[in-house]
Enzyme design. Sequence first.
Site, mmCIF file in Angstrom:
data_model
loop_
_atom_site.group_PDB
_atom_site.id
_atom_site.type_symbol
_atom_site.label_atom_id
_atom_site.label_comp_id
_atom_site.label_asym_id
_atom_site.label_seq_id
_atom_site.Cartn_x
_atom_site.Cartn_y
_atom_site.Cartn_z
ATOM 1 C CB SER A 142 -5.125 -11.778 -12.922
ATOM 2 O OG SER A 142 -5.569 -12.700 -11.946
ATOM 3 C CE1 TYR A 155 -8.801 -8.153 -10.835
ATOM 4 C CE2 TYR A 155 -8.602 -10.518 -11.193
ATOM 5 C CZ TYR A 155 -8.034 -9.308 -10.825
ATOM 6 O OH TYR A 155 -6.707 -9.247 -10.458
HETATM 7 P P1 NAD Z 1 -3.629 -2.354 -5.181
HETATM 8 O O1 NAD Z 1 -5.032 -2.062 -4.756
HETATM 9 O O2 NAD Z 1 -2.559 -2.479 -4.148
HETATM 10 O O3 NAD Z 1 -3.119 -1.281 -6.240
HETATM 11 C C1 NAD Z 1 -3.948 -0.822 -7.262
HETATM 12 C C2 NAD Z 1 -3.340 0.437 -7.820
HETATM 13 O O4 NAD Z 1 -4.201 0.912 -8.854
HETATM 14 C C3 NAD Z 1 -3.228 1.562 -6.787
HETATM 15 O O5 NAD Z 1 -2.082 2.337 -7.045
HETATM 16 C C4 NAD Z 1 -4.492 2.385 -7.054
HETATM 17 O O6 NAD Z 1 -4.373 3.742 -6.637
HETATM 18 C C5 NAD Z 1 -4.550 2.268 -8.565
HETATM 19 N N1 NAD Z 1 -5.872 2.551 -9.112
HETATM 20 C C6 NAD Z 1 -7.075 2.004 -8.792
HETATM 21 N N2 NAD Z 1 -8.043 2.582 -9.515
HETATM 22 C C7 NAD Z 1 -7.431 3.495 -10.323
HETATM 23 C C8 NAD Z 1 -7.890 4.409 -11.297
HETATM 24 N N3 NAD Z 1 -9.192 4.526 -11.589
HETATM 25 N N4 NAD Z 1 -6.989 5.215 -11.903
HETATM 26 C C9 NAD Z 1 -5.677 5.135 -11.593
HETATM 27 N N5 NAD Z 1 -5.176 4.282 -10.683
HETATM 28 C C10 NAD Z 1 -6.059 3.478 -10.055
HETATM 29 O O7 NAD Z 1 -3.766 -3.679 -6.051
HETATM 30 P P2 NAD Z 1 -2.693 -4.735 -6.591
HETATM 31 O O8 NAD Z 1 -3.037 -6.033 -5.988
HETATM 32 O O9 NAD Z 1 -1.301 -4.212 -6.500
HETATM 33 O O10 NAD Z 1 -3.162 -4.804 -8.120
HETATM 34 C C11 NAD Z 1 -2.379 -4.327 -9.194
HETATM 35 C C12 NAD Z 1 -2.735 -5.124 -10.433
HETATM 36 O O11 NAD Z 1 -2.391 -6.494 -10.232
HETATM 37 C C13 NAD Z 1 -4.217 -5.111 -10.786
HETATM 38 O O12 NAD Z 1 -4.377 -5.020 -12.180
HETATM 39 C C14 NAD Z 1 -4.707 -6.462 -10.283
HETATM 40 O O13 NAD Z 1 -5.826 -6.917 -10.977
HETATM 41 C C15 NAD Z 1 -3.483 -7.305 -10.564
HETATM 42 N N6 NAD Z 1 -3.418 -8.551 -9.808
HETATM 43 C C16 NAD Z 1 -3.390 -8.543 -8.448
HETATM 44 C C17 NAD Z 1 -3.328 -9.755 -7.767
HETATM 45 C C18 NAD Z 1 -3.264 -9.840 -6.277
HETATM 46 O O14 NAD Z 1 -3.352 -10.962 -5.746
HETATM 47 N N7 NAD Z 1 -3.089 -8.744 -5.545
HETATM 48 C C19 NAD Z 1 -3.323 -10.953 -8.481
HETATM 49 C C20 NAD Z 1 -3.361 -10.912 -9.865
HETATM 50 C C21 NAD Z 1 -3.411 -9.700 -10.515
#
Ligand code: NAD
Length: 260
Positions: A142, A155
């Site tokens: 991130s 985080y």
């Molecule tokens: P999201 O909530 O849409 O997806 C998260 C995914 O992780 C889902 O498939 C969920 O089922 C899975 N998950 C959660 N807990 C779990 C567990 N214990 N075991 C297995 N699977 C699990 O979120 P996202 O925004 O797509 O995030 C994905 C990644 O991107 C994360 O690592 C997040 O930190 C990172 N990220 C997101 C953003 C943003 O703005 N959305 C920005 C930077 C980084």
Amino acid sequence: MLKGKTALVTGSTSGIGLGIAKALARQGANIVLNGFGDIEGPKAEIAPLGVKVAYHGADMSKAADIEDMMKYAAAQFGRVDILVNNAGIQHVARIEDFPVERWDAVLAINLTSAFHTTRLALPAMRAADNGKGWGRIINVASVHGLVASAEKSAYVAAKHGIVGLTKVTALENATSGVTCNAICPGWVLTPLVQKQVDAKAAALGLSNEEAKKLLLGEKEPSLQFTTPDELGELAVFFCSPAANNVRGVAWNMDGGWAAQ
Ligand code: NAD
């Protein structure tokens, strides 16, 4: 480009993970999905791309589940060639109010799970291509792996940690065909971020649109969300021959957030 390869993407039932899984499938990689919630929808999005798709429901906070998932992926497709460590959760609170159980969960899912998948994937990656090694490990960190925001201690610690793990993984495999790099998105409008938009809207009495504008305006100079498809194309680049010598980078796609 990736025909015959297998990609395992953790947390790929939604958001960024699903976007990356689809982008890799469009390049011909077979896909192992993981994550919670609806699985038939994501499978139905990938199957028409003409690749094989499997699913394992491992909980990324549990080492034994992760071991089982890695064995399952190898049994389905021979080995994991591309590992995308993407599963992640968020919790927002000041340090003195941060629930200890949430700290443990964020660190386990956002950081420790990547240590487990990586240690289990590396032996087969290093043996590939007649022992010269071939593999791609992509850690979805991130912009919070590069800079901090208040109220996101677990985080930010986990994401800085995974940027460090990325560099060590890259160094330990630098003379092989196995590379490891991190992707550092700014705001992406997924369920994880919509929860933060909803909290802002509720706290300040704003509409959904107003809360989204405020969220972007606080941090992201482009005032635009990055999309899962754009992040998927960056993952495809890391898997391409052009990225053979890209090792240990933390590449932000953040609308200028970290440039400030
Ligand atoms: P999201 O909530 O849409 O997806 C998260 C995914 O992780 C889902 O498939 C969920 O089922 C899975 N998950 C959660 N807990 C779990 C567990 N214990 N075991 C297995 N699977 C699990 O979120 P996202 O925004 O797509 O995030 C994905 C990644 O991107 C994360 O690592 C997040 O930190 C990172 N990220 C997101 C953003 C943003 O703005 N959305 C920005 C930077 C980084």
